[in-house]
Design an enzyme around this catalytic site. Structure first.
Site, PDB file in Angstrom:
ATOM      1  N   GLY A  31      35.664  -7.765  76.513  1.00 57.73           N
ATOM      2  CA  GLY A  31      37.116  -7.781  76.714  1.00 57.73           C
ATOM      3  C   GLY A  31      37.809  -8.226  75.442  1.00 57.73           C
ATOM      4  N   GLY A  34      40.909 -13.522  73.793  1.00 59.51           N
ATOM      5  CA  GLY A  34      41.822 -14.250  74.671  1.00 59.51           C
ATOM      6  C   GLY A  34      41.803 -13.775  76.112  1.00 59.51           C
ATOM      7  N   SER A  38      34.764 -16.246  77.140  1.00 56.50           N
ATOM      8  CA  SER A  38      34.019 -17.492  76.915  1.00 56.50           C
ATOM      9  C   SER A  38      34.212 -18.455  78.078  1.00 56.50           C
ATOM     10  CB  SER A  38      34.479 -18.181  75.624  1.00 56.50           C
ATOM     11  OG  SER A  38      34.248 -17.342  74.528  1.00 56.50           O
ATOM     12  N   SER A 105      32.905  -6.637  71.865  1.00 58.52           N
ATOM     13  CA  SER A 105      32.154  -5.363  71.985  1.00 58.52           C
ATOM     14  C   SER A 105      33.091  -4.213  72.336  1.00 58.52           C
ATOM     15  CB  SER A 105      31.001  -5.505  72.983  1.00 58.52           C
ATOM     16  OG  SER A 105      31.330  -6.189  74.153  1.00 58.52           O
TER      17      SER A 105
END
Ligand SMILES: Nc1ncnc2c1ncn2[C@@H]1O[C@H](COP(=O)(O)OS(=O)(=O)O)[C@@H](OP(=O)(O)O)[C@H]1O
Ligand SMILES: Nc1ncnc2c1ncn2[C@@H]1O[C@H](COP(=O)(O)OP(=O)(O)O)[C@@H](O)[C@H]1O
Length: 207
Positions: A31, A34, A38, A105
């Site tokens: 994605g 932000g 994570s 990615s």
């Protein structure tokens, strides 16, 4: 590759997984910057850890401090970043772990290349689909502001592409709902695909 022959060792992935009471898997969070990759992967790892899973979280920002510190953000460098990460993740899955990864990615080809390293079902793509407008308003590192001013080039979503996944196993928009519910949904999915082996109860996963 000629003259190099694969050596099959006696202890294999199935044995390592069985010793840990789990079926190894790679959860691939993709994605925008932000979007919440994570945060989600970290919260899921914590929940898994508390339930006794053996885990490892590969995070883009961290990997770029070491293994990939020679790479930037051109599409070629991102390809190489994700090629290395895919191979490392494969080794970790082979060691019997439940592996989580959090990398932008941005292209389908890159993600599909990693997927192709794994047998069917062992690569789980999680699209963190939070809209660009929300990511940009969060801007926790101030990178979008810099990208808009032209101080950062090749910034994903602004001056570099992000190709939305077409066949992700899961899609989560972190601008809707709360983190606990999102983690419980992920835990329920892991239970459904029998990552826990033998199966155990997962409290709070709604099942
Ligand atoms: N140009 C540009 N574009 C996108 N992101 C940038 C850029 N420069 C620095 N950063 C920071 O690097 C983090 C993304 O690294 P990744 O390894 O996940 O990127 S990629 O998968 O190779 O595309 C990303 O982290 P996250 O915000 O956690 O996604 C950014 O903090
Ligand atoms: N599940 C969530 N629900 C609400 N806000 C979130 C969630 N996950 C992340 N955020 C917000 O988004 C910001 C960016 O999250 P982060 O996990 O760093 O994203 P990424 O790793 O995709 O760059 C966080 O600082 C937090 O404020």
């Amino acid at each position: 590759m000629s003259n190099i022959v694969w050596h099959q060792h006696a202890i294999d992935q199935a044995a390592r997984g069985a010793q840990k009471g789990q079926n190894p898997v790679l959860l691939w969070f993709t994605g925008l910057s932000g979007s919440g990759k994570s945060t989600l992967a970290g919260a899921l790892e914590r929940a898994l850890f508390e339930y006794g899973f053996h885990t490892y979280l590969l995070d883009g920002d961290n990997v770029r401090h070491g293994l990939c510190n020679d790479l930037g953000f051109s599409l070629e460098d991102r390809d190489e970043n994700l090629r290395r990460v895919g191979e490392v993740a494969k080794l970790m899955v082979d060691s019997g772990l439940v592996v989580l990864s959090a990398f932008i990615s941005p292209t389908r080809e890159e993600r599909d290349r990693v997927r192709a390293l794994f047998p069917q079902g062992q690569f789980v793509e999680v699209h963190v689909s939070t809209p660009l407008s929300v990511c940009e308003s969060r801007d926790p590192k101030g990178l979008y502001a810099k990208a808009r001013k032209g101080e950062i080039t090749n910034f994903t979503g602004i001056s570099s592409p992000y190709e939305v996944p077409e066949s992700a196993e899961l899609t989560i928009d972190t601008s809707k709902g709360d983190l606990d519910t999102q983690v419980n949904g992920l835990m329920a999915y892991l239970k459904a695909i029998e990552v826990l082996n033998p199966p155990r109860e997962i409290a709070g996963a709604g099942i």
